[in-house]
Design a protein around this motif. Sequence first.
Motif, short mmCIF file in Angstrom:
data_model
loop_
_atom_site.label_atom_id
_atom_site.label_comp_id
_atom_site.label_asym_id
_atom_site.label_seq_id
_atom_site.Cartn_x
_atom_site.Cartn_y
_atom_site.Cartn_z
N GLU A 234 0.84 -1.19 0.00
CA GLU A 234 0.00 0.00 0.00
C GLU A 234 0.88 1.25 0.00
OE1 GLU A 234 -2.79 0.07 3.18
OE2 GLU A 234 -3.89 -1.71 2.48
N VAL A 235 0.34 2.31 -0.57
CA VAL A 235 1.03 3.60 -0.57
C VAL A 235 0.64 4.36 0.68
CG1 VAL A 235 1.35 5.79 -1.77
CG2 VAL A 235 1.09 3.68 -3.09
N ASN A 238 4.49 9.19 0.91
CA ASN A 238 5.42 9.05 -0.21
C ASN A 238 6.12 7.71 -0.21
OD1 ASN A 238 4.94 11.70 -1.13
ND2 ASN A 238 6.35 12.53 0.40
N THR A 239 5.60 6.76 0.56
CA THR A 239 6.28 5.48 0.74
C THR A 239 5.35 4.32 0.40
OG1 THR A 239 7.53 6.46 2.56
CG2 THR A 239 7.59 4.06 2.37
N VAL A 240 5.92 3.30 -0.22
CA VAL A 240 5.20 2.06 -0.45
C VAL A 240 5.59 1.10 0.67
CG1 VAL A 240 4.82 0.11 -2.00
CG2 VAL A 240 5.22 2.39 -2.93
#
Length: 315
Positions: A234-235, A238-240
């Motif tokens: 999941e996003v 600004n990070t997955v």
Amino acid sequence: MRKWIIAAVLISFSPRACSWGFLGHKTINETAVFTVPKPLFGFYKYHQNFIKDHAPDADKRRYMLEQEACRHYLDGDHYEHSLPLDTLPKYFQSAVAKYGEDSLLAHGIVPWYILSVMYQLTEAFKDKDIARILKLSADLGHYVGDCHVPLHSTSNYNGQKTGQNGIHALWESRIPEIKSSNYNLFTGLANYCESPVDSIWKAFSESFGLVDSVLMLEKALRSKFSESECYSWEVRGNTVVRVYSLKFSQAYNESLNGMVERRMKAAILCLGSLWYTCWVNAGQPDLPQMPLLPSADELPGDIPKEKKMIGRPEE
């Protein structure tokens, strides 16, 4: 291939898991306001947003203060293998005399620390120190919430001893994240606690009694899922991030038969009752309903991205 490399730079393999997660702690504090009987209800309702917004402050302090970590848990299995927890003195000084303070701090002090915060809150009510009342009320909610979490009552707090790393975030953060909007959190009115120490230790003992179920149900369920079915991506900002999949999380919640919701409701009612008890024990002072809040320098700020939690990790 290049897209995968770029994505990998952004990946964080697990989100920070701070006890109930910010959502859970905020929900407990916010909802507990509605349990408080009149006339105290008016004061808490007026300041509800502050008490909710500052519910995570105790976790923020874990990135700044070494002494903060032990206030959030107690390793019940260090003292007992099963209920009842009858070797643990209910009062801190008695426990220090029996085990030594260093040993207690090493294995957590959450029930005793709740009593300490209650004492401070009662004194703040006596002094009609509104800023301090609000700060301590928010903090008390955090520690009461932690006391109602089974994984805060065991040294196997993240399943690290049983090959179940990550269960902490699954139980406390992931399930409330996807299910709490459907929770029925109505508890009725809070009550005056004749013996707060008994109420607090009852809550902790109930958490300790649920540890085996929390661990065994997850292990049994995991055997029915492949690794790829247990997790998804999941996003977040600004990070997955890699998280427990919706399918696995929902299946685990069903196997728990509503345990997470029940523990959250119990924490809400307990918190409202402890707030009310502190106020009654302080002589039921009249409190002005006005926007007098703690100053910014008395409260934790945002957690710097490079900061790491001091003490026990809960990821």
